[in-house]
Structures are given as structure tokens and as C-alpha cells.
Enzyme design. Structure first.
Site, mmCIF file in Angstrom:
data_model
loop_
_atom_site.group_PDB
_atom_site.id
_atom_site.type_symbol
_atom_site.label_atom_id
_atom_site.label_comp_id
_atom_site.label_asym_id
_atom_site.label_seq_id
_atom_site.Cartn_x
_atom_site.Cartn_y
_atom_site.Cartn_z
ATOM 1 N N ASP A 204 -7.212 3.929 -1.051
ATOM 2 C CA ASP A 204 -8.390 3.872 -2.089
ATOM 3 C C ASP A 204 -9.040 5.112 -2.256
ATOM 4 O OD1 ASP A 204 -7.986 1.141 -2.431
ATOM 5 O OD2 ASP A 204 -9.611 0.596 -0.907
ATOM 6 N N ARG B 73 -18.118 -1.226 -10.473
ATOM 7 C CA ARG B 73 -17.807 -2.283 -9.566
ATOM 8 C C ARG B 73 -17.830 -1.926 -8.046
ATOM 9 N NH1 ARG B 73 -11.915 -3.757 -10.722
ATOM 10 N NH2 ARG B 73 -12.327 -4.814 -8.609
ATOM 11 N N ARG C 137 -10.370 -10.115 -8.034
ATOM 12 C CA ARG C 137 -9.273 -10.648 -7.277
ATOM 13 C C ARG C 137 -9.926 -10.976 -5.881
ATOM 14 N NH1 ARG C 137 -4.177 -9.848 -7.216
ATOM 15 N NH2 ARG C 137 -4.341 -9.972 -4.962
ATOM 16 N N LYS D 164 -18.443 -1.993 0.313
ATOM 17 C CA LYS D 164 -18.119 -3.193 -0.603
ATOM 18 C C LYS D 164 -16.847 -3.965 -0.040
ATOM 19 C CE LYS D 164 -14.890 -2.260 -3.897
ATOM 20 N NZ LYS D 164 -13.671 -3.189 -3.968
ATOM 21 N N ASN D 165 -16.092 -3.425 0.569
ATOM 22 C CA ASN D 165 -14.655 -4.134 0.967
ATOM 23 C C ASN D 165 -15.251 -4.833 2.070
ATOM 24 O OD1 ASN D 165 -13.414 -3.609 -1.349
ATOM 25 N ND2 ASN D 165 -12.086 -1.984 -0.396
ATOM 26 N N CYS E 232 -3.037 -6.219 -11.375
ATOM 27 C CA CYS E 232 -4.274 -5.475 -12.127
ATOM 28 C C CYS E 232 -3.752 -4.017 -12.477
ATOM 29 C CB CYS E 232 -5.508 -5.505 -11.101
ATOM 30 S SG CYS E 232 -5.078 -4.805 -9.667
ATOM 31 N N ARG F 135 -0.156 -7.628 -7.397
ATOM 32 C CA ARG F 135 -0.901 -7.774 -6.429
ATOM 33 C C ARG F 135 -0.421 -9.385 -5.856
ATOM 34 N NH1 ARG F 135 -6.307 -5.020 -6.654
ATOM 35 N NH2 ARG F 135 -6.336 -5.698 -4.333
ATOM 36 N N PRO F 136 0.675 -9.399 -5.077
ATOM 37 C CA PRO F 136 0.949 -10.848 -4.654
ATOM 38 C C PRO F 136 0.009 -11.405 -3.650
ATOM 39 C CG PRO F 136 2.521 -9.146 -3.502
ATOM 40 C CD PRO F 136 1.469 -8.545 -4.709
ATOM 41 N N ILE F 137 0.055 -12.577 -3.673
ATOM 42 C CA ILE F 137 -0.714 -13.623 -2.706
ATOM 43 C C ILE F 137 0.199 -14.373 -1.702
ATOM 44 C CG2 ILE F 137 -3.064 -13.386 -3.754
ATOM 45 C CD1 ILE F 137 -2.321 -16.229 -4.447
ATOM 46 N N ASP F 138 1.180 -14.311 -1.383
ATOM 47 C CA ASP F 138 2.244 -14.811 -0.699
ATOM 48 C C ASP F 138 1.860 -15.119 0.566
ATOM 49 O OD1 ASP F 138 2.965 -12.294 -1.270
ATOM 50 O OD2 ASP F 138 4.674 -12.448 0.497
ATOM 51 N N LEU F 139 1.212 -13.973 1.242
ATOM 52 C CA LEU F 139 0.651 -13.814 2.584
ATOM 53 C C LEU F 139 -0.613 -14.646 3.040
ATOM 54 C CD1 LEU F 139 1.260 -10.171 3.321
ATOM 55 C CD2 LEU F 139 2.783 -12.117 4.120
HETATM 56 C C1 EPZ Z 1 -7.971 -4.588 -0.058
HETATM 57 O O1 EPZ Z 1 -7.188 -5.286 -0.916
HETATM 58 C C2 EPZ Z 1 -8.934 -3.931 -0.616
HETATM 59 N N1 EPZ Z 1 -9.733 -4.761 -1.389
HETATM 60 C C3 EPZ Z 1 -8.395 -2.753 -1.636
HETATM 61 O O2 EPZ Z 1 -9.397 -2.075 -2.304
HETATM 62 C C4 EPZ Z 1 -7.284 -1.864 -0.817
HETATM 63 O O3 EPZ Z 1 -6.790 -0.935 -1.869
HETATM 64 C C5 EPZ Z 1 -6.242 -2.626 -0.271
HETATM 65 O O4 EPZ Z 1 -6.918 -3.619 0.691
HETATM 66 C C6 EPZ Z 1 -5.766 -1.920 0.731
HETATM 67 O O5 EPZ Z 1 -6.395 -1.300 1.547
HETATM 68 C C7 EPZ Z 1 -10.862 -5.452 -0.753
HETATM 69 O O6 EPZ Z 1 -10.926 -5.135 0.176
HETATM 70 C C8 EPZ Z 1 -11.775 -6.428 -1.689
HETATM 71 P P1 EPZ Z 1 -3.790 -5.820 0.800
HETATM 72 P P2 EPZ Z 1 -6.009 -6.252 -0.537
HETATM 73 O O7 EPZ Z 1 -3.565 -7.407 0.751
HETATM 74 O O8 EPZ Z 1 -6.701 -7.134 0.520
HETATM 75 C C9 EPZ Z 1 0.770 -6.412 -0.362
HETATM 76 C C10 EPZ Z 1 -10.626 -0.955 -4.022
HETATM 77 O O9 EPZ Z 1 -10.389 0.075 -4.736
HETATM 78 N N2 EPZ Z 1 0.417 -7.725 -0.163
HETATM 79 O O10 EPZ Z 1 -4.044 -4.933 2.205
HETATM 80 O O11 EPZ Z 1 -5.690 -7.117 -2.130
HETATM 81 C C11 EPZ Z 1 0.049 -5.728 -1.518
HETATM 82 O O12 EPZ Z 1 0.709 -5.785 -2.523
HETATM 83 C C12 EPZ Z 1 -9.683 -2.084 -3.545
HETATM 84 O O13 EPZ Z 1 -11.572 -1.127 -3.417
HETATM 85 C C13 EPZ Z 1 1.745 -8.753 -0.376
HETATM 86 O O14 EPZ Z 1 2.828 -8.255 -0.360
HETATM 87 O O15 EPZ Z 1 -4.767 -5.483 -0.252
HETATM 88 C C14 EPZ Z 1 -0.031 -4.397 -0.857
HETATM 89 O O16 EPZ Z 1 1.220 -3.673 -1.233
HETATM 90 C C15 EPZ Z 1 -8.363 -2.196 -4.494
HETATM 91 N N3 EPZ Z 1 1.481 -10.161 -0.207
HETATM 92 C C16 EPZ Z 1 -0.121 -4.529 0.482
HETATM 93 O O17 EPZ Z 1 0.311 -5.658 1.026
HETATM 94 C C17 EPZ Z 1 0.110 -10.491 -0.098
HETATM 95 O O18 EPZ Z 1 -0.216 -11.754 0.026
HETATM 96 C C18 EPZ Z 1 -1.685 -4.303 1.045
HETATM 97 O O19 EPZ Z 1 -2.443 -5.342 0.191
HETATM 98 C C19 EPZ Z 1 -0.911 -9.768 -0.018
HETATM 99 C C20 EPZ Z 1 -0.627 -8.247 0.058
#
Ligand code: EPZ
Length: 421
Positions: free
Chosen positions: A307, A399, A92, A22-23, A116, A121-125
Site C-alpha cells: 500500500d 476512499r 471489496r 482505514k484498514n 479491481c 483479488r481472489p477470495i478462495d482463502l
Molecule cells: C488488505 O486487502 C488491504 N485492504 C489492502 O489495502 C492491502 O493492500 C492488502 O491487505 C495487503 O496488505 C483492507 O485491509 C481493507 P490480502 P486484502 O487478502 O485483505 C492473495 C488499500 O489500498 N489472496 O491480504 O484483500 C491476494 O490476491 C488496500 O488500502 C488469495 O490468494 O488482501 C494477494 O496476493 C488495497 N486468496 C495476497 O493474498 C484470498 O482468498 C494478500 O491479499 C485472499 C487473498
């Protein structure tokens, strides 16, 4: 709303086939927006999140056909450049259209995704990445509004306080494929799903080096072409079935999985007493012995995946001793602990640490899924519990797991989907 009824107590036996990841598939589908030529994606899992992404691409004006597990996407030149609230609020991963649309059309509006059940789940990056490439990004009226006259390659440090971000790495990598000049993503996520996305982009003609390491170099080109792709198999689905085998003291063969993607998971399974054998695309797990306690610390790949944290919590709730789980990625991702306690588990959570005192047997109960991995953890717990477990709100399960009840049933589990309120 559908529920799953599970009668616990059967050891799983037999073979199960894992679907496409999926991911990995979600960003690959979004990446099809980078080219006007058709892209064909094979082995696409039939999951609600995938349908949501395909719905989003269609709503943007892409021509999408989904037949069995094959998707064809043709993203012509007349696309809408707005990902609206009603779709982004469902999933998301809709944020993955940000990079491709900005790169190809220099303008995009995506509804700002909220937090969620697994916490903020910030998106600042993601935003920092687009700004570094030269885009002007505003967050207004609930939307991320990004535009640019041209994207320019640059060096971008993408690591946040919790380490690398999978989503931001994917978004920036996609955007940089059509930027002017060279981009280096420093602090990139190492996840195999990123490597798969990079390989798909390379098949479209992109110039990318270093995916799978912490620095990814992307040399922008003018145009990408169409291609065909089969995404990698789902390591989290494979790990979830391994947990189902472990908790039921079963013995199963997990086909169409890459054990190399499960290094930290297999080490953990071995540490709790499971016998694991690995071949190129198959994992066999024999969990006939008693389960031992362990310590798990979630971390970015190649560390132990967040996960699979919930699924292992179920397994450790019946291990012989005290285990500890530290959640370092999504620090509030513990809602399943309360539901497992309803089934008799002895789990105490403090901040991002859960301490699990193993008990002999869980007892079946009515429990409620709060997110995708929490749902599957409750199903796994139900497989080993005495009596009947009813897991409600299983739309979360749909999902991310294709036909899970059929797959479990084929392994001998007594599990049934019923529709209800
Ligand atoms: C991906 O989410 C996966 N989703 C998630 O799987 C998975 O848990 C996660 O990576 C971590 O492995 C998909 O691939 C669709 P991140 P993502 O950005 O990309 C922080 C599932 O169950 N962060 O790697 O959203 C964040 O808060 C799902 O299948 C920032 O600070 O995760 C976290 O602590 C749930 N700023 C860390 O980074 C940002 O802009 C990693 O998050 C983005 C993230």
C-alpha cells in the site's frame, strides 16, 4: 467529479495529524455484527470506504449513528443476511460481513467481489476458512452463499501462494469467536490491523491468543458483549505523508502515528537519504538532502507494504540513480507508472518489476487516478513537479484519505479541490 490542482515546488514544513486506520477500522465495524449489544468506535476516519461499510451495516438492519468521528452500532437480532451487489461492488471490504454473520446467524449471502484496478483479488482463502469451520459454501448467481448448523473450531492453514491474507485471517478470526471449540489459524497475517481487530474482539469477550504471530488460537464462546474501541492510527497515511515530505525535500512532524508499525518503511526512507526520528507516537522526517535510489520488494507485514509502493515510486522517480521495485502482493499494481511517465518519469515495467531511472524534475501534467494508492502517488508527484498537475478521478483518494488537500495545504502545499466533469 472532483479534481485536485497542485502547483508543485514547495517544500512541506510543519505538523500533520494522522487519522484512525482505514484498514483496521473496516473489519472492526463489521465485527460489531457479532454482538447484539451496542459498540462504540472512536476516532473513525471520515472516508468514503467507512461510509460504505456503515451503509452496508445499516442496510443489514444494524442501528448505526455516526457523529463527528464516533460511531455507535447496535446489531439487534433481526438482521438481513444478504450483502447485495450494489454495495459489495463498491468496496471489496464488504466481504468482512461474511464471518460475523455466519458465526452469529449461521447463514449469510454476500455478493462475490470481483477484481479491481490493482489486479485479480481472489477470495478462495475466505471460503476455505468458512468451509473448514464446517460451513457449506456455494457460489451461485454471483453470490457466496454460506450456511451451517453449527461452526466447529479446527486447525486451518490459511496461507495462499502470495503468502498470508489479511482479509481471510480477519474473517476466519471473527467467525471462530462464536464457533464450538478451538480454532488455530496457521499462516495468519501478521499485520497490525489484525492485532487491533483481535484486541477489539477480546474487548467484546472473545478468547484469542497469538494475534500478530503466524498462529492465532481462538477459543469459541457462546456470546459476545458490546464495548468501546479506538482503532490504531493509519500507518499507510503516515507513510504517504512521509513520501510527500521526501519528494519535496521538506521537514515535517507526523503526529498520532506509531513508528513501530513503519519499520520497513523507515528503513527505506533512511536508505534514500532521509533523516528520520521516532518517538512513541510521532515521526519526524527531514528530507533536505538529495534523494538516493534504492530497491524495494513488497511483502506481507513486517515487510515493505504494497500500500506504499506507488507513493515510493513517485519519490524514486526523482532520486539520483536507478531504483527497482518488485511487487509481490498484487502483481499488476503498477497503473500509476504510466501516469508518472506522463509527468516525465522514466519507469519501465516488466511483469511485477518496475525499473525507475531517476530524473531531475517531474513536470506537471493532467493525470488520472486508477485506485486509492495510485491517486495519492500522483498527488505526491504533483507536489514536486514543475508547474501545475491536475489529478482527476480523485474519488479514489476520498476512499482512503481524510481531508488530504487541507492537510497538505497546512504543510505549505499549493493544492486545491475543484469540481468538474
Ligand atoms: C488488505 O486487502 C488491504 N485492504 C489492502 O489495502 C492491502 O493492500 C492488502 O491487505 C495487503 O496488505 C483492507 O485491509 C481493507 P490480502 P486484502 O487478502 O485483505 C492473495 C488499500 O489500498 N489472496 O491480504 O484483500 C491476494 O490476491 C488496500 O488500502 C488469495 O490468494 O488482501 C494477494 O496476493 C488495497 N486468496 C495476497 O493474498 C484470498 O482468498 C494478500 O491479499 C485472499 C487473498
Amino acid at each position: 467529479m472532483d479534481k485536485l490542482l497542485i502547483k508543485g515546488g514547495t517544500s512541506l514544513k510543519g505538523k500533520v495529524k494522522i487519522t484512525g486506520s482505514k484498514n483496521a477500522t473496516l473489519p472492526i465495524l463489521a465485527a460489531c455484527l457479532l454482538t447484539e449489544e451496542p459498540c462504540v468506535i472512536h476516532e473513525v476516519p471520515l472516508l468514503q470506504d467507512i461510509k460504505t461499510m456503515l451503509g452496508l451495516l445499516s442496510s443489514l438492519g444494524a442501528d448505526v449513528t455516526f457523529n463527528k468521528n464516533k460511531v455507535t452500532i447496535c446489531s439487534g437480532n433481526q438482521l438481513s443476511l444478504e450483502a447485495p451487489y450494489d454495495i459489495v461492488s463498491k468496496m471489496r471490504a464488504s466481504i468482512y460481513v461474511l464471518g460475523p454473520l455466519l458465526a452469529r446467524f449461521h447463514k449469510v449471502k454476500v455478493y462475490f467481489p470481483g477484481g479491481c484496478a490493482i489486479g485479480p483479488r481472489p477470495i478462495d482463502l475466505h471460503i476455505k476458512g468458512m468451509e473448514s469451520l464446517g460451513a457449506e459454501v456455494k457460489v451461485e448467481h454471483g453470490y457466496i452463499d454460506a450456511k451451517t448448523s453449527v461452526l466447529k473450531g479446527t486447525n486451518i492453514l490459511l496461507e495462499g501462494t502470495s503468502g498470508p491474507s489479511v482479509g481471510a485471517t480477519a474473517n476466519v478470526m471473527m467467525a471462530a469467536t462464536l464457533a464450538n471449540g478451538t480454532t488455530n489459524i496457521i499462516g495468519a497475517a501478521l499485520e497490525r490491523e489484525i492485532v487491533d481487530l483481535a484486541n477489539f474482539l477480546i474487548a467484546l469477550g472473545a478468547k484469542i491468543d497469538g494475534a500478530g504471530s503466524s498462529t492465532i488460537k481462538i477459543t469459541g464462546i457462546k456470546k459476545l458483549k458490546g464495548s468501546e474501541w479506538t482503532p490504531i492510527s493509519d500507518r499507510i497515511e503516515a507513510g504517504s505523508f512521509a513520501c510527500a515530505a521526501a519528494i519535496t525535500h521538506g521537514k515535517i512532524e507526523i503526529d498520532n502515528c506509531n513508528p513501530e508499525h513503519l519499520g520497513a518503511v523507515n528503513l527505506t526512507l533512511r536508505s534514500i537519504g532521509c533523516n528520520i526520528s521516532e518517538t512513541k507516537n510521532k515521526l519526524t522526517i527531514n528530507a533536505e538532502s538529495d534523494l538516493m535510489p534504492t530497491s524495494i520488494i513488497t511483502a506481507p507485514y513486517p515487510g515493505f507494504p504494497t500500500d506504499l509502493q506507488a507513493q515510493f515510486m513517485s519519490v524514486l522517480s526523482v532520486a539520483d540513480g536507478t531504483s527497482m521495485i518488485t511487487e509481490n502482493i498484487f502483481k499488476n499494481r503498477f497503473l500509476h507508472a504510466l501516469e508518472l511517465n506522463r509527468m516525465g518519469a522514466q519507469i519501465k515495467v516488466e511483469d511485477n518489476v518496475a525499473v525507475i531511472d531517476g530524473i531531475k524534475k517531474l513536470s506537471g501534467a493532467q493525470v488520472m487516478a486508477s485506485d486509492l494508492r495510485a491517486s495519492v502517488a500522483l498527488v505526491i508527484a504533483g507536489l514536486a513537479a514543475q508547474g501545475e498537475t491536475v489529478v482527476s478521478r480523485i474519488y479514489h483518494l476520498d476512499r482512503g484519505y481524510e481531508r488530504i488537500e487541507e492537510k497538505l495545504h497546512s504543510l505549505g502545499a499549493v493544492v486545491k479541490r475543484v469540481s468538474g466533469k
